[in-house]
Write an enzyme that holds these catalytic residues in place. Structure first.
Site, PDB file in Angstrom:
ATOM      1  N   THR A  20       0.807  -1.239   0.000  1.00 48.90           N
ATOM      2  CA  THR A  20       0.000   0.000   0.000  1.00 48.90           C
ATOM      3  C   THR A  20       0.838   1.286   0.000  1.00 48.90           C
ATOM      4  O   THR A  20       0.286   2.376   0.137  1.00 48.90           O
ATOM      5  CB  THR A  20      -0.941   0.039   1.230  1.00 48.90           C
ATOM      6  N   TRP A  21       2.150   1.161  -0.148  1.00 50.20           N
ATOM      7  CA  TRP A  21       3.011   2.350  -0.117  1.00 50.20           C
ATOM      8  C   TRP A  21       2.601   3.319  -1.233  1.00 50.20           C
ATOM      9  O   TRP A  21       2.364   2.871  -2.363  1.00 50.20           O
ATOM     10  CB  TRP A  21       4.470   1.916  -0.288  1.00 50.20           C
ATOM     11  N   TYR A  52       3.139   5.505   5.769  1.00 50.15           N
ATOM     12  CA  TYR A  52       2.567   5.695   4.433  1.00 50.15           C
ATOM     13  C   TYR A  52       1.517   6.810   4.436  1.00 50.15           C
ATOM     14  O   TYR A  52       0.487   6.708   5.100  1.00 50.15           O
ATOM     15  CB  TYR A  52       1.975   4.384   3.890  1.00 50.15           C
ATOM     16  N   GLN A 162      10.733  -8.362   6.374  1.00 53.26           N
ATOM     17  CA  GLN A 162      10.248  -7.821   5.103  1.00 53.26           C
ATOM     18  C   GLN A 162      11.394  -7.069   4.443  1.00 53.26           C
ATOM     19  O   GLN A 162      11.951  -6.136   5.022  1.00 53.26           O
ATOM     20  CB  GLN A 162       9.053  -6.895   5.364  1.00 53.26           C
ATOM     21  N   TYR A 190       9.342  -7.127  -0.544  1.00 55.29           N
ATOM     22  CA  TYR A 190       8.714  -5.840  -0.883  1.00 55.29           C
ATOM     23  C   TYR A 190       9.247  -5.331  -2.223  1.00 55.29           C
ATOM     24  O   TYR A 190      10.295  -5.766  -2.679  1.00 55.29           O
ATOM     25  CB  TYR A 190       8.801  -4.836   0.259  1.00 55.29           C
ATOM     26  N   LEU A 193       7.769  -5.972  -7.852  1.00 61.82           N
ATOM     27  CA  LEU A 193       7.730  -5.632  -9.282  1.00 61.82           C
ATOM     28  C   LEU A 193       8.739  -4.529  -9.590  1.00 61.82           C
ATOM     29  O   LEU A 193       8.670  -3.862 -10.627  1.00 61.82           O
ATOM     30  CB  LEU A 193       6.305  -5.222  -9.689  1.00 61.82           C
TER      31      LEU A 193
HETATM   32  P1  NAP Z   1       5.815  -2.751  -6.498  1.00 58.27           P
HETATM   33  O1  NAP Z   1       4.737  -3.516  -5.869  1.00 58.27           O
HETATM   34  O2  NAP Z   1       7.079  -3.435  -6.883  1.00 58.27           O
HETATM   35  O3  NAP Z   1       5.271  -1.986  -7.801  1.00 58.27           O
HETATM   36  C1  NAP Z   1       4.109  -1.213  -7.760  1.00 58.27           C
HETATM   37  C2  NAP Z   1       3.856  -0.676  -9.182  1.00 58.27           C
HETATM   38  O4  NAP Z   1       3.556  -1.792 -10.045  1.00 58.27           O
HETATM   39  C3  NAP Z   1       2.658   0.251  -9.242  1.00 58.27           C
HETATM   40  O5  NAP Z   1       2.980   1.255 -10.180  1.00 58.27           O
HETATM   41  C4  NAP Z   1       1.538  -0.635  -9.765  1.00 58.27           C
HETATM   42  O6  NAP Z   1       0.587   0.088 -10.503  1.00 58.27           O
HETATM   43  C5  NAP Z   1       2.298  -1.571 -10.667  1.00 58.27           C
HETATM   44  N1  NAP Z   1       1.631  -2.890 -10.780  1.00 58.27           N
HETATM   45  C6  NAP Z   1       1.111  -3.635  -9.782  1.00 58.27           C
HETATM   46  N2  NAP Z   1       0.606  -4.783 -10.255  1.00 58.27           N
HETATM   47  C7  NAP Z   1       0.802  -4.765 -11.596  1.00 58.27           C
HETATM   48  C8  NAP Z   1       0.490  -5.663 -12.627  1.00 58.27           C
HETATM   49  N3  NAP Z   1      -0.129  -6.839 -12.392  1.00 58.27           N
HETATM   50  N4  NAP Z   1       0.830  -5.339 -13.908  1.00 58.27           N
HETATM   51  C9  NAP Z   1       1.449  -4.160 -14.176  1.00 58.27           C
HETATM   52  N5  NAP Z   1       1.778  -3.265 -13.220  1.00 58.27           N
HETATM   53  C10 NAP Z   1       1.465  -3.558 -11.938  1.00 58.27           C
HETATM   54  O7  NAP Z   1       6.252  -1.492  -5.604  1.00 58.27           O
HETATM   55  P2  NAP Z   1       6.188  -1.016  -4.108  1.00 58.27           P
HETATM   56  O8  NAP Z   1       4.914  -0.331  -3.829  1.00 58.27           O
HETATM   57  O9  NAP Z   1       7.471  -0.285  -3.876  1.00 58.27           O
HETATM   58  O10 NAP Z   1       6.301  -2.351  -3.204  1.00 58.27           O
HETATM   59  C11 NAP Z   1       5.191  -3.113  -2.795  1.00 58.27           C
HETATM   60  C12 NAP Z   1       4.891  -2.936  -1.311  1.00 58.27           C
HETATM   61  O11 NAP Z   1       5.985  -3.309  -0.496  1.00 58.27           O
HETATM   62  C13 NAP Z   1       4.671  -1.465  -0.900  1.00 58.27           C
HETATM   63  O12 NAP Z   1       3.469  -0.965  -1.408  1.00 58.27           O
HETATM   64  C14 NAP Z   1       4.769  -1.582   0.594  1.00 58.27           C
HETATM   65  O13 NAP Z   1       3.572  -2.110   1.143  1.00 58.27           O
HETATM   66  C15 NAP Z   1       5.943  -2.562   0.717  1.00 58.27           C
HETATM   67  N6  NAP Z   1       7.233  -1.848   0.895  1.00 58.27           N
HETATM   68  C16 NAP Z   1       7.876  -1.975   2.097  1.00 58.27           C
HETATM   69  C17 NAP Z   1       9.080  -1.317   2.322  1.00 58.27           C
HETATM   70  C18 NAP Z   1       9.779  -1.469   3.642  1.00 58.27           C
HETATM   71  O14 NAP Z   1      10.733  -0.705   3.911  1.00 58.27           O
HETATM   72  N7  NAP Z   1       9.366  -2.395   4.460  1.00 58.27           N
HETATM   73  C19 NAP Z   1       9.667  -0.530   1.313  1.00 58.27           C
HETATM   74  C20 NAP Z   1       9.004  -0.434   0.080  1.00 58.27           C
HETATM   75  C21 NAP Z   1       7.805  -1.109  -0.127  1.00 58.27           C
HETATM   76  P3  NAP Z   1      -0.845   0.569  -9.907  1.00 58.27           P
HETATM   77  O15 NAP Z   1      -0.641   1.002  -8.500  1.00 58.27           O
HETATM   78  O16 NAP Z   1      -1.265   1.645 -10.838  1.00 58.27           O
HETATM   79  O17 NAP Z   1      -1.792  -0.619  -9.979  1.00 58.27           O
END
Ligand code: NAP
Length: 281
Positions: A20-21, A52, A162, A190, A193
């Site tokens: 949800t970031w 977030y 994580q 995390y 993608l």
């Molecule tokens: P991610 O999940 O790697 O990528 C998100 C991007 O991919 C968004 O632009 C999304 O678009 C797109 N997307 C998602 N599903 C898709 C699909 N099936 N086909 C094409 N594009 C797709 O990036 P992230 O948000 O950095 O990482 C995921 C989660 O990990 C975060 O949201 C957070 O909860 C967690 N996180 C944790 C930390 C930590 O320090 N613990 C750090 C970073 C992230 P749309 O949104 O437009 O659908």
């Protein structure tokens, strides 16, 4: 959707969950619909954090899960600067209020912190005994930090670590994943993608993923997610504010890659040399 026990909690959690970031920047209706669509499709793990959107994303998650709390494996995080014993207790209360729930399934320390770990973990245990969290874990810990954490906490206490893990960043495979597997700690990938850095369709890697995807009537993104959760310790939490993306990500939880396909992916995305510390964005 495939489910597997989440570290020492033993709770059956979907191999693909929902991040949800940055969701506060997305269209609110679309993001909430996407989270609900993900739940409908079995992605029970929702990951959020007080960080977030400065709490706004927890409120969005609260709206998305209203009336459906029992379906959700809900994870939030305390910021490292709030992770004193007292600060952790206070931060948790605020997260619960924003999320509209009386408990979290797992509460994480977002980053290694300057507050003594013993104090943070004592707060986690106090919250667990009060039923406000069912389990707790850490995030962005390398294998040495995990070892120090386990010495304080004891075996079987740390639910998960994580960490950054996607096909272009596999360095946790050297030591962090093996350490977690040896100690029964779940590994949550995390940015699975690449957080906006997914291989372009016309790149060599993009074409290879598309070829594999075509044989499964799948997409390159689904192939990437399936590759990350092939080990029984691993879960991935892609973020999707587009409901179609959420549905597609859930379907990746049913995708089985062949040994040959995994070898092709490994060759195209080598894990590279072992780096000190844990990779971050
Ligand atoms: P991610 O999940 O790697 O990528 C998100 C991007 O991919 C968004 O632009 C999304 O678009 C797109 N997307 C998602 N599903 C898709 C699909 N099936 N086909 C094409 N594009 C797709 O990036 P992230 O948000 O950095 O990482 C995921 C989660 O990990 C975060 O949201 C957070 O909860 C967690 N996180 C944790 C930390 C930590 O320090 N613990 C750090 C970073 C992230 P749309 O949104 O437009 O659908």
């Amino acid at each position: 959707m495939r489910y597997r026990p989440f570290g020492p909690t033993g709770v059956q959690v979907a191999v693909i969950g929902q991040g949800t970031w940055n969701m506060e920047k997305d269209d609110r209706r679309s993001a909430i619909t996407a989270l609900r669509r993900g739940l409908d499709a079995g992605m029970n793990h929702i990951d959020t954090a007080e960080l977030y959107g400065d709490g706004h994303v927890e409120e969005m998650v609260g709206e998305a899960i209203a009336g459906r709390r029992k379906e959700v494996f809900l994870v939030s995080k305390v910021m490292e600067q709030n992770a004193s014993r007292h600060g952790t207790l206070k931060a948790c209360e605020k997260s619960l209020r924003r999320l509209g729930t009386d408990h979290l399934d797992v509460y994480l320390l977002h980053w290694p912190s300057s507050h003594p770990l013993a104090g943070t973990f004592a707060a986690f245990e106090e919250l667990r005994e009060a039923g406000k969290i069912l389990a707790w874990g850490v995030s962005n810990f390398d294998e040495d930090q995990l070892e120090a954490a386990l010495e304080i906490a004891g075996e079987g206490k740390i639910a998960c670590n994580q960490v950054l893990y996607h096909l272009g960043e596999r360095s946790i495979e050297h030591a962090v994943i093996p350490f977690c597997e040896e100690h029964g700690v779940a590994v949550v990938a995390y940015s699975p993608l690449g957080s906006g850095g997914f291989p372009a369709p016309r790149s060599r890697r993009g074409r290879m993923l598309a070829e594999i995807a075509a044989t499964h009537a799948a997409t390159p993104h689904q192939v990437a997610l399936a590759a990350l959760v092939r080990r029984p310790s691993c879960f991935a939490i892609p973020k999707a504010a587009d409901p179609e993306h959420a549905a597609a990500n859930a379907a990746a939880g049913d995708l089985d890659l062949t040994g040959d396909e995994i070898r092709r992916i490994d060759a195209a995305f080598p894990r590279g040399p072992r780096q000190p510390g844990v990779p971050t964005l």
